[in-house]
Design a protein around this motif. Structure first.
Motif, PDB file in Angstrom:
ATOM      1  N   ILE A  75       0.835  -1.199   0.000  1.00  0.00           N
ATOM      2  CA  ILE A  75       0.000   0.000   0.000  1.00  0.00           C
ATOM      3  C   ILE A  75       0.869   1.249   0.000  1.00  0.00           C
ATOM      4  CG2 ILE A  75      -1.690   1.311   1.352  1.00  0.00           C
ATOM      5  CD1 ILE A  75      -2.768  -1.444   2.318  1.00  0.00           C
ATOM      6  N   GLU A  76       1.930   1.230   0.816  1.00  0.00           N
ATOM      7  CA  GLU A  76       2.837   2.367   0.876  1.00  0.00           C
ATOM      8  C   GLU A  76       3.490   2.619  -0.480  1.00  0.00           C
ATOM      9  OE1 GLU A  76       7.002   3.758   3.087  1.00  0.00           O
ATOM     10  OE2 GLU A  76       6.365   1.667   3.101  1.00  0.00           O
ATOM     11  N   TRP A  77       3.821   1.537  -1.198  1.00  0.00           N
ATOM     12  CA  TRP A  77       4.533   1.694  -2.454  1.00  0.00           C
ATOM     13  C   TRP A  77       3.751   2.538  -3.454  1.00  0.00           C
ATOM     14  CZ3 TRP A  77       9.160   1.907  -3.949  1.00  0.00           C
ATOM     15  CH2 TRP A  77       9.448   1.969  -5.322  1.00  0.00           C
ATOM     16  N   ASP A  78       2.437   2.417  -3.454  1.00  0.00           N
ATOM     17  CA  ASP A  78       1.638   3.192  -4.383  1.00  0.00           C
ATOM     18  C   ASP A  78       1.858   4.689  -4.179  1.00  0.00           C
ATOM     19  OD1 ASP A  78      -0.413   3.141  -6.502  1.00  0.00           O
ATOM     20  OD2 ASP A  78      -1.619   4.212  -5.011  1.00  0.00           O
ATOM     21  N   LYS A  79       1.988   5.122  -2.940  1.00  0.00           N
ATOM     22  CA  LYS A  79       2.258   6.535  -2.650  1.00  0.00           C
ATOM     23  C   LYS A  79       3.701   6.894  -2.979  1.00  0.00           C
ATOM     24  CE  LYS A  79      -1.116   6.525   1.119  1.00  0.00           C
ATOM     25  NZ  LYS A  79      -1.306   6.660   2.595  1.00  0.00           N
ATOM     26  N   VAL A  80       4.615   6.008  -2.628  1.00  0.00           N
ATOM     27  CA  VAL A  80       6.038   6.267  -2.893  1.00  0.00           C
ATOM     28  C   VAL A  80       6.286   6.452  -4.386  1.00  0.00           C
ATOM     29  CG1 VAL A  80       8.324   5.202  -2.870  1.00  0.00           C
ATOM     30  CG2 VAL A  80       6.889   5.107  -0.825  1.00  0.00           C
ATOM     31  N   ALA A  81       5.698   5.579  -5.190  1.00  0.00           N
ATOM     32  CA  ALA A  81       5.979   5.558  -6.621  1.00  0.00           C
ATOM     33  C   ALA A  81       5.175   6.576  -7.412  1.00  0.00           C
ATOM     34  CB  ALA A  81       5.715   4.166  -7.185  1.00  0.00           C
ATOM     35  N   GLU A 138       5.178   9.800  -7.445  1.00  0.00           N
ATOM     36  CA  GLU A 138       5.935  10.946  -7.936  1.00  0.00           C
ATOM     37  C   GLU A 138       7.405  10.547  -8.108  1.00  0.00           C
ATOM     38  OE1 GLU A 138       4.606  13.729  -8.815  1.00  0.00           O
ATOM     39  OE2 GLU A 138       2.584  13.391  -7.992  1.00  0.00           O
ATOM     40  N   ARG A 139       8.039  11.080  -9.122  1.00  0.00           N
ATOM     41  CA  ARG A 139       9.433  10.733  -9.396  1.00  0.00           C
ATOM     42  C   ARG A 139      10.342  11.085  -8.218  1.00  0.00           C
ATOM     43  NH1 ARG A 139       9.548  13.292 -15.551  1.00  0.00           N
ATOM     44  NH2 ARG A 139       8.004  11.844 -16.444  1.00  0.00           N
ATOM     45  N   GLU A 140      10.110  12.234  -7.608  1.00  0.00           N
ATOM     46  CA  GLU A 140      10.982  12.686  -6.527  1.00  0.00           C
ATOM     47  C   GLU A 140      10.858  11.791  -5.296  1.00  0.00           C
ATOM     48  OE1 GLU A 140       8.861  14.547  -8.224  1.00  0.00           O
ATOM     49  OE2 GLU A 140      10.258  15.738  -9.440  1.00  0.00           O
ATOM     50  N   THR A 141       9.635  11.426  -4.926  1.00  0.00           N
ATOM     51  CA  THR A 141       9.460  10.559  -3.760  1.00  0.00           C
ATOM     52  C   THR A 141      10.013   9.165  -4.033  1.00  0.00           C
ATOM     53  OG1 THR A 141       7.191  10.029  -4.475  1.00  0.00           O
ATOM     54  CG2 THR A 141       7.455  11.800  -2.866  1.00  0.00           C
ATOM     55  N   PHE A 142       9.863   8.715  -5.266  1.00  0.00           N
ATOM     56  CA  PHE A 142      10.425   7.418  -5.648  1.00  0.00           C
ATOM     57  C   PHE A 142      11.949   7.414  -5.506  1.00  0.00           C
ATOM     58  CE2 PHE A 142      12.621   5.346  -9.245  1.00  0.00           C
ATOM     59  CZ  PHE A 142      12.437   4.021  -8.891  1.00  0.00           C
ATOM     60  N   LEU A 143      12.604   8.408  -6.076  1.00  0.00           N
ATOM     61  CA  LEU A 143      14.066   8.452  -6.026  1.00  0.00           C
ATOM     62  C   LEU A 143      14.576   8.588  -4.598  1.00  0.00           C
ATOM     63  CD1 LEU A 143      14.784  10.723  -9.123  1.00  0.00           C
ATOM     64  CD2 LEU A 143      15.242   8.260  -8.918  1.00  0.00           C
ATOM     65  N   ALA A 144      13.886   9.364  -3.772  1.00  0.00           N
ATOM     66  CA  ALA A 144      14.299   9.523  -2.373  1.00  0.00           C
ATOM     67  C   ALA A 144      14.157   8.210  -1.615  1.00  0.00           C
ATOM     68  CB  ALA A 144      13.467  10.618  -1.707  1.00  0.00           C
TER      69      ALA A 144
END
Length: 275
Positions: A232-238, A240-246
């Motif tokens: 579930i968390e991954w959907d939010k992380v992924a 946006e590009r910036e949140t994904f890279l961080a």
């Protein structure tokens, strides 16, 4: 493993080799052709980090949650770069691995009748059975350079034991030129298990690595449960590009495989429940 290889990270909801995929990302491998019946968040991560040139797959998604946002961004917007996709049905992928394991050039099966995938995938062909005249589907055999799976146990001889749900792990390893198996435990022998329970004999496996927790956030039947919160968390992380890279910097690039054992401590005792 080297740049440009074709790689299968196989596992079917169960025993997905996350730790191994993270090591590939840390090593900065590029131009990979990756394949899997059900690519999920490790493929989202590989694609988002620019490791992938081509994806061969059947159904891609974050199981129980939704789409793979980094895969979609790569296909629709070419970020971090454009990738090629080759989409199949589950039946086609399973048969293609089986053909690769048997040393055959293609898989022939009943399928794809009326399916629109034939319009977008030129690797779906038809052949006529020489005995019955029936029209059958044909797809190229899958023969990865490297197959990577996660398993319950390896013996010191290199034999591999898996319990619970199986996907096409066995077929992928047998089809591959080289194979890596990460395992929860290395034992002297499979005491108490039937000889028929050995999924892969040692001579079929190139390398074994002891990586407890190496399937997290997927599950290992009887060892730890699926970490639904992580999916579930991954959907939010992924999203946006910036949140994904961080997230990747903090949780993959800066940490080694030993971290995986700590990640499953709170799940141990749940007996590997699927959900």
């Amino acid at each position: 493993m080297k740049d440009g290889d074709s790689i299968a990270f196989e596992g079917f909801t169960h025993l997905i080799p996350h730790a191994a995929a993270h090591e590939v990302i840390r090593q900065g491998r590029k131009d990979l052709t990756v394949m899997r019946m059900t690519p999920d968040i490790i493929y989202d991560q590989l694609i988002g980090m620019g490791c992938v040139k081509k994806l061969i797959f059947s159904f891609a998604g974050n199981p129980g949650v939704g789409l793979l946002r980094r895969l979609r961004d790569a296909v629709e917007n070419g970020w971090p770069h454009a990738i090629e996709i080759e989409e199949h049905s589950h039946a086609a992928m399973a048969n293609a691995y089986e053909a690769g394991a048997a040393g055959l050039p293609c898989a022939i099966f009943r399928g794809y009748r009326g399916a629109e995938l034939t319009r977008v995938n030129p690797n779906i062909k038809t052949v006529t059975c020489p005995f019955t005249g029936e029209t059958l589907a044909a797809v190229p055999a899958l023969k990865p350079d490297v197959a990577i799976i996660h398993a319950h146990k390896a013996s010191r001889k290199g034999d591999i034991l898996i319990e619970g749900i199986l996907g096409v792990q066995k077929e992928a390893v047998l089809a591959a030129r080289r194979s890596i198996v990460t395992v929860e435990e290395i034992v002297d022998d499979f005491e108490g298990a039937s000889p028929n329970a050995c999924i892969l004999p040692g001579w079929t496996v190139t390398a074994v690595a002891h990586v407890p927790g190496g399937a997290h956030p997927s599950y290992v039947q009887g060892v730890y449960a699926r970490d639904n919160a992580a999916y579930i968390e991954w959907d939010k992380v992924a999203s946006e590009r910036e949140t994904f890279l961080a997230w990747m910097e903090e949780n993959v690039l800066k940490v080694g495989p030993e971290i995986f054992a700590d990640r499953v401590k709170h799940l141990v005792g749940a007996k590997g429940a699927a959900a």
